[in-house]
Design a protein around this motif. Structure first.
Motif, mmCIF file in Angstrom:
data_model
loop_
_atom_site.group_PDB
_atom_site.id
_atom_site.type_symbol
_atom_site.label_atom_id
_atom_site.label_comp_id
_atom_site.label_asym_id
_atom_site.label_seq_id
_atom_site.Cartn_x
_atom_site.Cartn_y
_atom_site.Cartn_z
ATOM 1 N N LYS A 108 7.818 -12.707 -3.926
ATOM 2 C CA LYS A 108 6.780 -13.206 -3.032
ATOM 3 C C LYS A 108 7.037 -12.790 -1.588
ATOM 4 O O LYS A 108 6.126 -12.352 -0.878
ATOM 5 C CB LYS A 108 6.694 -14.736 -3.129
ATOM 6 C CG LYS A 108 5.601 -15.351 -2.276
ATOM 7 C CD LYS A 108 5.542 -16.871 -2.483
ATOM 8 C CE LYS A 108 4.429 -17.487 -1.630
ATOM 9 N NZ LYS A 108 4.390 -18.975 -1.813
ATOM 10 N N GLN A 109 8.290 -12.909 -1.145
ATOM 11 C CA GLN A 109 8.608 -12.596 0.245
ATOM 12 C C GLN A 109 8.497 -11.107 0.542
ATOM 13 O O GLN A 109 8.084 -10.723 1.638
ATOM 14 C CB GLN A 109 10.017 -13.085 0.585
ATOM 15 C CG GLN A 109 10.389 -12.870 2.056
ATOM 16 C CD GLN A 109 11.451 -13.828 2.534
ATOM 17 O OE1 GLN A 109 11.656 -14.888 1.952
ATOM 18 N NE2 GLN A 109 12.120 -13.475 3.608
ATOM 19 N N LEU A 110 8.849 -10.265 -0.425
ATOM 20 C CA LEU A 110 8.837 -8.821 -0.198
ATOM 21 C C LEU A 110 7.571 -8.150 -0.724
ATOM 22 O O LEU A 110 7.454 -6.924 -0.680
ATOM 23 C CB LEU A 110 10.065 -8.178 -0.861
ATOM 24 C CG LEU A 110 11.428 -8.612 -0.323
ATOM 25 C CD1 LEU A 110 12.551 -7.882 -1.051
ATOM 26 C CD2 LEU A 110 11.529 -8.384 1.183
ATOM 27 N N PHE A 111 6.622 -8.965 -1.231
ATOM 28 C CA PHE A 111 5.350 -8.443 -1.751
ATOM 29 C C PHE A 111 5.590 -7.430 -2.879
ATOM 30 O O PHE A 111 5.031 -6.331 -2.892
ATOM 31 C CB PHE A 111 4.513 -7.811 -0.638
ATOM 32 C CG PHE A 111 4.198 -8.754 0.489
ATOM 33 C CD1 PHE A 111 3.205 -9.711 0.355
ATOM 34 C CD2 PHE A 111 4.923 -8.710 1.677
ATOM 35 C CE1 PHE A 111 2.921 -10.605 1.386
ATOM 36 C CE2 PHE A 111 4.654 -9.591 2.716
ATOM 37 C CZ PHE A 111 3.649 -10.545 2.565
ATOM 38 N N LEU A 112 6.469 -7.823 -3.809
ATOM 39 C CA LEU A 112 6.791 -6.996 -4.955
ATOM 40 C C LEU A 112 6.465 -7.762 -6.237
ATOM 41 O O LEU A 112 6.306 -8.989 -6.223
ATOM 42 C CB LEU A 112 8.284 -6.643 -4.970
ATOM 43 C CG LEU A 112 8.838 -5.804 -3.819
ATOM 44 C CD1 LEU A 112 10.350 -5.747 -3.909
ATOM 45 C CD2 LEU A 112 8.243 -4.408 -3.838
ATOM 46 N N SER A 113 6.397 -7.046 -7.349
ATOM 47 C CA SER A 113 6.284 -7.710 -8.643
ATOM 48 C C SER A 113 7.667 -8.186 -9.063
ATOM 49 O O SER A 113 8.694 -7.662 -8.598
ATOM 50 C CB SER A 113 5.727 -6.747 -9.692
ATOM 51 O OG SER A 113 6.656 -5.708 -9.944
#
Length: 219
Positions: free
Chosen positions: A171-176
């Protein structure tokens, strides 16, 4: 959730009491010295202790030592330690028994209510929480292994060492989450650490590696 709180500054102690109570915690004891902290921890055996490192009478590491003494009597007793300054030694002492349910935060974090309450809850549930400033100091020391990490892997490593779950890192790094899993597998391979699905063991393994590098910067 039952809390023992130790802080010698009345206004800060009172403020933390009110903050914790407003989030549904029960304060079973609020004390201001090392000896009274140890007595309260052994008497109440709370769900979590929130402890200032420096307490009377010595104002050195009285609070930390009282908390560690209580954990020797009550293994796994959850303890969140607050400190005015970053001291890697405090983090090492907290993590030494390898059982988790510990946290180390700078006092400034108390003024971010969401961050502070989140840390208290994570420690109470058996997790490990390390202040980002502590992790930043550890990660900043390059080693042959950490030098091979990509910039993204270093970001993931930092958040992992703070005790963040895969979902929180994603969520914080905008990754899956699958991308985070791949980064973590690569990190553990490069650091020669055993892969583990247990978040707490994972954090302890990473911190042990980073702390070892900090103590042996030429290794």
């Amino acid at each position: 959730m039952r809390v023992v709180l130790a802080e010698d500054l009345y206004l800060l102690r009172d403020g933390m009491v009110l903050l914790l109570q407003s989030h549904g915690f029960e304060i079973v004891a609020a004390v201001d010295t090392g000896p009274t902290l140890l007595a309260a921890l052994l008497e109440h055996r709370p769900d979590v202790a929130v402890v200032d490192v420096r307490l009377p009478p010595s104002f050195t590491d009285e609070g930390l030592q009282a908390a560690l003494a209580a954990r020797r009597e009550v293994p796994g007793l959850p303890v969140l330690v607050l400190s005015q300054h970053v001291e890697q030694l405090y983090a090492r002492e907290l993590l030494a028994d390898g059982t988790g349910a510990v946290g180390y935060l700078l006092k400034d974090r108390v003024f971010n209510a969401d961050q502070f309450i989140d840390a208290v809850r994570r420690v109470a549930s058996g997790g490990t929480v390390m202040d980002p400033s502590v992790i930043a100091k550890l990660v900043a020391r390059p080693t042959p292994q950490t030098g091979t990490l990509t910039p993204r892997e270093r970001e993931v490593l930092t958040l992992m060492a703070e005790g963040r779950s895969n979902a929180a890192i994603a969520k914080q790094l905008f990754l899956s989450e699958s991308a985070v899993n791949k980064h973590i597998a690569s990190i553990f391979g490069k650091l020669n650490l055993p892969v583990s699905d247990d978040d707490n063991r994972r954090v302890l393994a990473v911190l042990a590696h980073l702390q070892g590098a900090a103590k042996n910067p030429d290794a």
